[in-house]
Write an enzyme that holds these catalytic residues in place. Structure first.
Site, PDB file in Angstrom:
ATOM      1  N   ASP A 402     -10.815  39.329 -61.356  1.00 52.53           N
ATOM      2  CA  ASP A 402     -11.334  40.563 -60.770  1.00 52.53           C
ATOM      3  C   ASP A 402     -11.124  40.542 -59.255  1.00 52.53           C
ATOM      4  O   ASP A 402     -10.969  39.478 -58.641  1.00 52.53           O
ATOM      5  CB  ASP A 402     -12.821  40.704 -61.103  1.00 52.53           C
ATOM      6  N   GLU A 405      -7.338  42.560 -55.363  1.00 54.79           N
ATOM      7  CA  GLU A 405      -6.642  43.303 -54.290  1.00 54.79           C
ATOM      8  C   GLU A 405      -6.861  42.723 -52.899  1.00 54.79           C
ATOM      9  O   GLU A 405      -5.955  42.905 -52.081  1.00 54.79           O
ATOM     10  CB  GLU A 405      -6.987  44.795 -54.353  1.00 54.79           C
ATOM     11  N   ASP A 475     -12.086  50.439 -61.606  1.00 56.34           N
ATOM     12  CA  ASP A 475     -13.393  50.937 -62.031  1.00 56.34           C
ATOM     13  C   ASP A 475     -13.407  52.467 -62.006  1.00 56.34           C
ATOM     14  O   ASP A 475     -14.017  53.096 -61.126  1.00 56.34           O
ATOM     15  CB  ASP A 475     -14.487  50.374 -61.135  1.00 56.34           C
TER      16      ASP A 475
END
Length: 807
Positions: A402, A405, A475
């Site tokens: 997760d 980035e 998300d």
């Protein structure tokens, strides 16, 4: 007078010399020259790939690409001067360089123009990158007026073609920035820069402009068609390894299962209900509070026996992966070692330091979580050391990486000025996911080859396909427009050469549907999203606020439950097709989710369709992206007062691309391409069409991917055109396939002779079926279709030797 005449001649000679093109130098890989203080070099990396490198004279720098792993090749080149131009040609493409202006253009060998730089299109604006001299670099091109371009990563704006817009290429929670595009003219362009970059397309020019860079550096790839461009991009940046067979089954997840008993209980409940499942995901905070964020240890008392959890999941014939992050809390062992070695950044990341900001408990704020320097190979070693010791040794089956980035909230100069191992964070910003994902892949392969690496990641960069990673779209909100926009987002992402992508089935944040699973409007969008997810490379149910397990949608006989189970079953029946398609990706540079422009480039109507795609090369998919059966008030961005209405069957319009005939998957009805049709779409039907000439292997009904051997397989043949399909099979995991340990069976359909030919089986592997039954089905309106059992035209015993049957 004579003296004056000589002076005029001398002046003219000097003027002509000043205006004449400068010379050029042939090199081993192409040529180089200097035009107006700009050094220009053209390097051929293959007959189809040319690199253009421009820099200012006297500016010293070293450029080692992070994405490109291929080097230039000494190939046979033809170089000739033509007036102001020098032309260097390979066996596939010609590159023209104007020695007066520095303009570079690309042509086919027959003279067809492919791509042209704009005159004076390269720009270098001096800037200071912290304490180093650098430039804002840009390059402009001129595209054909009706040309369409695709790619650039993942942008959730609902656009298929990327013409006529400005995009800011910067990694974010919903944006995956990949500075690579491809044209419907059959070429691709990769802009090799990792800083925040603007892509701008207007009627005048198309340009890339990067915040910082030592040079203009891009790669031109001539593929002739979209598959060819993808192949060149992978040759340049890396090939795609195989995922385990089980990963193509159904996954269940949520934010978050709060104990190991809850996680295990989900798997048990699926088994009790007889609903197929292969993967379960344990999200965050199994490590405890936020001071121990991503500790890579099980410090939460609700997870007292992690080895038992993994073993019991495996005993239920399921697989489990765990969430890991790019950051660490200050009381973790990795944090302390990384901090001692100055390998942590100081910028605001997730979770935030405000004790009132979700998801922090009040006694765990400020969190002090910091992102690690993934650009540093020693930092990646430390990361894996703790990951291996704390989790991988348990026998887990993959990773949910997760925030790759990574999360970065303020984006001020002081953040971008921070030093990484390679240079400023600004200069290498967008490549972060490539380095952190690559670190886990590389280390796991060095540690063990018993399990194929599987990584689910929220971000990506060019070349990430080489690291066994599947990206998801972030998300996203639960909303009908968001659902539709996932389609073009995933397709453009795939057109960058990275084939594995999915989205959170049902959307991550369900706040627009108050009441969650109590709101029937949510039931409808979840069902439609799951139908779309059935035809994504990964089928994964996930989200926050609202549970997604099938029993939350009722029981057998309830419309949502039945529709969900139906499509999970469809996913499993298609596993032989899907896994063979994944082999086509690895072996032949194919793509799983295919924009219509890939297979129907000559059909102008298909080039900009943003809500349909091909799954593999046979199945046309048209997700339903609007509510039909649950009416709800839509006010203040919320869906309330939901009421079911199944009094009539609604329909969806589908475009059938020209150049093929099509079979309705559900009814067997055959239709011509080049037309829009209206398809009835009750809640348990999504429009699916199979291209004539397709051969679909149909797997057994199972509870998990490897439950049954496919020794009794249905082969569905869709007549109307010749066709071919290669059935790929192997051990399902490990990397023995890289050494040829697998088998293929080639099926060919001769439509004129109405004959199916099955070739000799090629290759072998441990546990391979040496004999099996193939039930041959010629699909039409009277044969079994959809999930119904089909009446075979013929059944044959196949023992690995060629056989032919007329149907």
């Amino acid at each position: 007078m004579k003296r004056f005449f000589y002076l005029i001649l001398i002046f003219l000679a000097l003027w002509m010399a000043a205006c004449a093109p400068q010379g050029f130098e042939k090199t081993q890989f192409g040529l180089k020259t200097i035009v107006d203080s700009t050094e220009i070099e053209i390097q051929f990396f293959s007959p189809k790939i040319a690199r253009v490198l421009k820099s200012k004279t006297g500016f010293d720098f070293e450029k080692q690409s992070l994405a490109v792993i291929k080097g230039p090749e000494p190939i046979e080149l033809k170089t000739e001067a033509k007036g102001d131009e020098v032309v260097v040609s390979s066996s596939d493409v010609s590159v023209h360089l104007n020695l007066k202006t520095g303009k570079v253009s690309f042509y086919t060998l027959t003279g067809t123009s492919l791509l042209n730089e704009k005159e004076d299109g390269a720009q270098f604006i001096p800037v200071k990158d912290v304490d180093e001299d650098s430039y804002v670099v840009s390059q402009s091109f001129v595209l054909d007026q009706d040309e369409k371009v695709y790619g650039l990563g993942q942008f959730q704006d609902g656009k298929m073609s990327q013409r006529n817009q400005e995009l800011y290429l910067l990694q974010d929670i919903l944006i995956t920035a990949i500075p690579m595009l491809q044209s419907d003219k059959g070429y691709g362009l990769y802009w090799d820069n990792y800083s925040p970059t603007y892509f701008t397309d207007t009627e005048v020019e198309t340009s890339f402009r990067s915040t910082v860079g030592d040079c203009v550096d891009y790669y031109f790839m001539y593929g002739e068609n979209a598959d060819g461009v993808v192949a060149q991009m992978r040759e340049l940046t890396g090939q795609v390894p195989m995922f385990p067979y089980w990963t193509y089954g159904f996954w269940q997840s949520k934010e978050r299962y709060k104990s190991q008993d809850e996680t295990l209980g989900v798997v048990k409940k699926y088994r009790e209900l007889g609903v197929a499942l292969d993967g379960i995901i344990q999200d965050w905070q199994y490590w405890g509070d936020n001071y121990h964020w991503n500790a890579m240890e099980f410090l939460n008392p609700e997870f007292p026996q992690p080895q038992k959890l993994v073993d019991e999941v495996h005993d239920l014939n399921a697989n489990i992966i765990f969430s890991i992050w790019s950051s660490f809390g200050p009381q973790t062992k990795p944090y302390k070692e990384l901090d001692e070695n100055n390998m942590l950044y100081d910028f605001k990341t997730w979770p935030l330091t405000d004790k009132n900001v979700w998801p922090q408990p009040n006694d765990a704020a400020p969190s002090g979580v910091r992102v690690y320097d993934a650009y540093n190979p020693e930092a990646r070693d430390i990361y894996w050391k703790y990951l291996n010791q704390g989790i991988f040794k348990l026998g887990v089956d993959g990773w949910w990486m997760d925030s790759t980035e990574p999360d970065h909230f303020e984006r001020v100069d002081s953040d971008y000025n921070q030093k990484t191992h390679l240079g400023s964070f600004r200069k290498f910003r967008n490549a972060y996911p490539l380095l952190t994902v690559g670190g886990v892949y590389t280390h796991q392969r060095e540690t063990s080859t018993e399990k194929r690496v599987f990584i689910l990641t929220r971000s990506a960069f060019a070349g990430q396909q080489r690291y066994g990673a599947n990206s998801w779209s972030g998300d996203v909100q639960t909303d009908w427009n968001v659902l539709r926009n996932q389609i073009s987002a995933g397709l453009n992402f795939s057109l960058c050469g990275i084939p594995y992508w999915n989205s959170d089935i049902g959307g991550f944040f369900t706040g627009r549907f108050p009441g969650g699973v109590e709101n029937k409007a949510f039931h409808e969008i979840y069902v439609r999203w799951l139908q779309f997810g059935t035809f994504c490379p990964m089928m994964r149910s996930h989200g926050t606020d609202t549970p997604r397990e099938i029993w939350n949608f009722g029981k057998k006989g309830d419309w949502a439950y039945d529709a969900i189970e139906k499509f999970i079953n469809l996913r499993y029946r298609l596993l032989p097709y899907t896994y063979s398609t994944s082999w086509d990706v690895t072996a032949n540079n194919s793509s799983m989710m295919r924009a219509l422009m890939m297979d129907f480039a000559s059909d102008k109507k298909a080039l900009d369709i943003d809500n349909q795609f091909m799954f593999g090369k046979s199945i046309l998919v048209c997700p339903v992206t609007e509510p039909m059966y649950v009416k709800a008030k839509h006010e203040d961005n919320k869906y309330t007062d939901a009421k079911e209405d199944f009094s009539s069957v609604r329909s969806t319009n589908v475009y059938l691309p020209a150049g093929a005939q099509w079979f309705d998957f559900w009814t067997g009805e055959k239709m011509d391409g080049g037309q829009e049709v209206e398809k009835e779409t009750p809640i348990d039907i999504m429009p699916l069409y199979v291209k004539a000439g397709s051969i679909l292997p149909w797997g057994p009904e199972v509870q998990y991917a490897s439950e049954k051997k496919a020794d009794d397989m249905e082969i569905r043949i869709y007549p109307g055109a010749d066709g071919e399909f290669v059935l790929y099979e192997d051990e399902g995991d490990n990397y023995n396939y890289e050494n040829g340990v697998y088998s293929t069976i080639t099926f060919k359909w001769d439509d004129d002779r109405q004959t199916l030919s099955i070739a000799d089986r090629q290759g072998e592997f441990p546990g391979m079926l040496t004999e099996r039954q193939f039930h041959l089905v010629l699909v039409n309106e009277t044969s079994g279709t959809g999930l119904a059992e089909s009446a075979p035209v013929k059944t044959l015993i196949y023992s690995g030797k060629a056989v032919s049957e007329k149907l």
